[in-house]
Design an enzyme around this catalytic site. Structure first.
Site, PDB file in Angstrom:
ATOM      1  N   LYS A   1       0.820  -1.214   0.000  1.00 37.27           N
ATOM      2  CA  LYS A   1       0.000   0.000   0.000  1.00 37.27           C
ATOM      3  C   LYS A   1       0.861   1.275   0.000  1.00 37.27           C
ATOM      4  CE  LYS A   1      -3.892  -2.153   2.506  1.00 37.27           C
ATOM      5  NZ  LYS A   1      -4.795  -2.015   3.687  1.00 37.27           N
TER       6      LYS A   1
ATOM      7  N   TYR B   1     -12.430  -2.041  -3.499  1.00 36.04           N
ATOM      8  CA  TYR B   1     -12.881  -2.270  -2.109  1.00 36.04           C
ATOM      9  C   TYR B   1     -14.407  -2.193  -1.981  1.00 36.04           C
ATOM     10  CZ  TYR B   1      -8.250  -2.411   0.082  1.00 36.04           C
ATOM     11  OH  TYR B   1      -6.982  -2.774   0.487  1.00 36.04           O
TER      12      TYR B   1
ATOM     13  N   ARG C   1      -1.800 -14.495   4.369  1.00 32.36           N
ATOM     14  CA  ARG C   1      -2.513 -13.857   5.492  1.00 32.36           C
ATOM     15  C   ARG C   1      -1.680 -13.982   6.775  1.00 32.36           C
ATOM     16  NH1 ARG C   1      -6.798 -10.502   4.370  1.00 32.36           N
ATOM     17  NH2 ARG C   1      -7.133 -10.640   6.609  1.00 32.36           N
TER      18      ARG C   1
ATOM     19  N   THR D   1      -5.055  -7.481  10.894  1.00 28.11           N
ATOM     20  CA  THR D   1      -5.402  -6.207  10.248  1.00 28.11           C
ATOM     21  C   THR D   1      -4.865  -5.017  11.036  1.00 28.11           C
ATOM     22  OG1 THR D   1      -7.417  -7.257   9.418  1.00 28.11           O
ATOM     23  CG2 THR D   1      -7.333  -4.850   9.348  1.00 28.11           C
TER      24      THR D   1
ATOM     25  N   ARG E   1       2.817  -6.708   9.054  1.00 27.46           N
ATOM     26  CA  ARG E   1       2.096  -5.600   9.695  1.00 27.46           C
ATOM     27  C   ARG E   1       2.689  -5.254  11.060  1.00 27.46           C
ATOM     28  NH1 ARG E   1      -3.899  -7.424   7.566  1.00 27.46           N
ATOM     29  NH2 ARG E   1      -4.050  -5.950   5.817  1.00 27.46           N
TER      30      ARG E   1
ATOM     31  N   ASN F   1      -1.758  -0.007   7.208  1.00 25.89           N
ATOM     32  CA  ASN F   1      -1.215  -1.311   7.641  1.00 25.89           C
ATOM     33  C   ASN F   1      -0.394  -2.004   6.549  1.00 25.89           C
ATOM     34  OD1 ASN F   1      -3.319  -2.053   6.021  1.00 25.89           O
ATOM     35  ND2 ASN F   1      -4.439  -3.200   7.582  1.00 25.89           N
TER      36      ASN F   1
ATOM     37  N   HIS G   1      -2.164  -5.492   1.597  1.00 28.79           N
ATOM     38  CA  HIS G   1      -3.445  -6.183   1.394  1.00 28.79           C
ATOM     39  C   HIS G   1      -3.155  -7.600   0.940  1.00 28.79           C
ATOM     40  CE1 HIS G   1      -7.465  -7.175  -0.206  1.00 28.79           C
ATOM     41  NE2 HIS G   1      -6.789  -7.747  -1.189  1.00 28.79           N
TER      42      HIS G   1
ATOM     43  N   GLU H   1      -9.627 -10.689  -7.574  1.00 26.31           N
ATOM     44  CA  GLU H   1      -8.703  -9.572  -7.350  1.00 26.31           C
ATOM     45  C   GLU H   1      -7.515  -9.630  -8.317  1.00 26.31           C
ATOM     46  OE1 GLU H   1      -9.763  -8.923  -2.622  1.00 26.31           O
ATOM     47  OE2 GLU H   1      -7.772  -9.641  -3.178  1.00 26.31           O
TER      48      GLU H   1
HETATM   49  N1  UDP Z   1      -9.613  -0.896   7.816  1.00 26.65           N
HETATM   50  C1  UDP Z   1      -9.646   0.252   8.569  1.00 26.65           C
HETATM   51  N2  UDP Z   1     -10.359   0.255   9.747  1.00 26.65           N
HETATM   52  C2  UDP Z   1     -11.007  -0.857  10.194  1.00 26.65           C
HETATM   53  C3  UDP Z   1     -10.971  -2.026   9.428  1.00 26.65           C
HETATM   54  C4  UDP Z   1     -10.264  -2.023   8.234  1.00 26.65           C
HETATM   55  O1  UDP Z   1      -9.069   1.253   8.191  1.00 26.65           O
HETATM   56  O2  UDP Z   1     -11.619  -0.805  11.275  1.00 26.65           O
HETATM   57  C5  UDP Z   1      -8.863  -0.907   6.554  1.00 26.65           C
HETATM   58  C6  UDP Z   1      -7.518  -1.590   6.697  1.00 26.65           C
HETATM   59  O3  UDP Z   1      -6.566  -0.865   5.912  1.00 26.65           O
HETATM   60  C7  UDP Z   1      -7.765  -2.962   6.113  1.00 26.65           C
HETATM   61  C8  UDP Z   1      -8.793  -2.654   5.010  1.00 26.65           C
HETATM   62  O4  UDP Z   1      -9.584  -1.622   5.562  1.00 26.65           O
HETATM   63  O5  UDP Z   1      -6.575  -3.551   5.634  1.00 26.65           O
HETATM   64  C9  UDP Z   1      -9.674  -3.807   4.597  1.00 26.65           C
HETATM   65  O6  UDP Z   1     -10.293  -4.338   5.754  1.00 26.65           O
HETATM   66  P1  UDP Z   1     -10.359  -5.904   5.997  1.00 26.65           P
HETATM   67  O7  UDP Z   1     -11.298  -6.142   7.138  1.00 26.65           O
HETATM   68  O8  UDP Z   1     -10.638  -6.594   4.710  1.00 26.65           O
HETATM   69  O9  UDP Z   1      -8.874  -6.242   6.520  1.00 26.65           O
HETATM   70  P2  UDP Z   1      -7.684  -7.056   5.836  1.00 26.65           P
HETATM   71  O10 UDP Z   1      -8.293  -8.155   4.998  1.00 26.65           O
HETATM   72  O11 UDP Z   1      -6.911  -6.066   5.007  1.00 26.65           O
HETATM   73  O12 UDP Z   1      -6.873  -7.604   6.971  1.00 26.65           O
HETATM   74 MG    MG Z   2      -9.744  -8.071   3.552  1.00 21.78          MG
END
Ligand code: UDP
Ligand code: MG
Length: 141
Positions: free
Chosen positions: A11, A51, A87, A93, A104, A114, A117, A128
């Protein structure tokens, strides 16, 4: 053995801090192979489309704004169980909850900055990957 592909995005918060090489080292150390990679800059419309699954969430606007703040590196990663392996390599996250050694934990600044992705399932990975890459851009066919 289940060879899978997953989509990774480095990112803008991470490209800004010149972390592409360090993140790629973690990816390769995890046994994943980078079979496609390019740097680009998303438009707001493209970020919103990518997204879209999160469009009802409170963080959607901020997330899309953060994704267009600078260049991103998009990658296709391949390996055994690649979706889960990546993952696990990314970590939780929220970097505050991520295990030591994960991307992360090492590099994430906050839940909204973070650094990476990763797709959450083989089906979303396929969608994707197709969002960013054409067949001719993916090696190891
Ligand atoms: N995100 C955020 N606040 C939150 C949850 C998610 O800013 O409370 C952002 C964060 O950058 C995250 C992205 O939204 O990576 C997508 O969220 P997801 O739940 O899919 O998390 P990921 O799969 O990236 O771990
Ligand atoms: Mg996600």
């Amino acid at each position: 053995m289940s060879i899978q592909r997953t989509l990774s995005i480095i990112k803008p918060d991470a490209t800004r801090r010149s972390l592409v090489g360090k993140i790629n080292a973690k990816i390769e150390d995890a046994g994943l192979v980078i079979i496609a990679q390019k740097m680009l800059r998303l438009t707001k419309e493209q970020a919103k489309a990518f997204y879209k699954i999160h469009e009802e969430r409170s963080f959607y606007e901020d997330l899309c704004s953060n994704m267009v703040k600078g260049p991103i590196v998009v990658q296709v990663l391949e390996g055994d169980n690649a979706v889960k392996v990546y993952r696990d390599t990314m970590g939780a996250t929220n970097p505050a909850n991520a295990e030591p050694g994960t991307i992360r934990h090492e590099f994430g600044e906050s839940i909204d900055l973070n650094s990476v992705h990763g797709s959450d399932a083989p089906e979303t990975a396929a969608q994707e990957i197709a969002f960013f890459f054409s067949q001719i851009e993916i090696c190891r066919e």
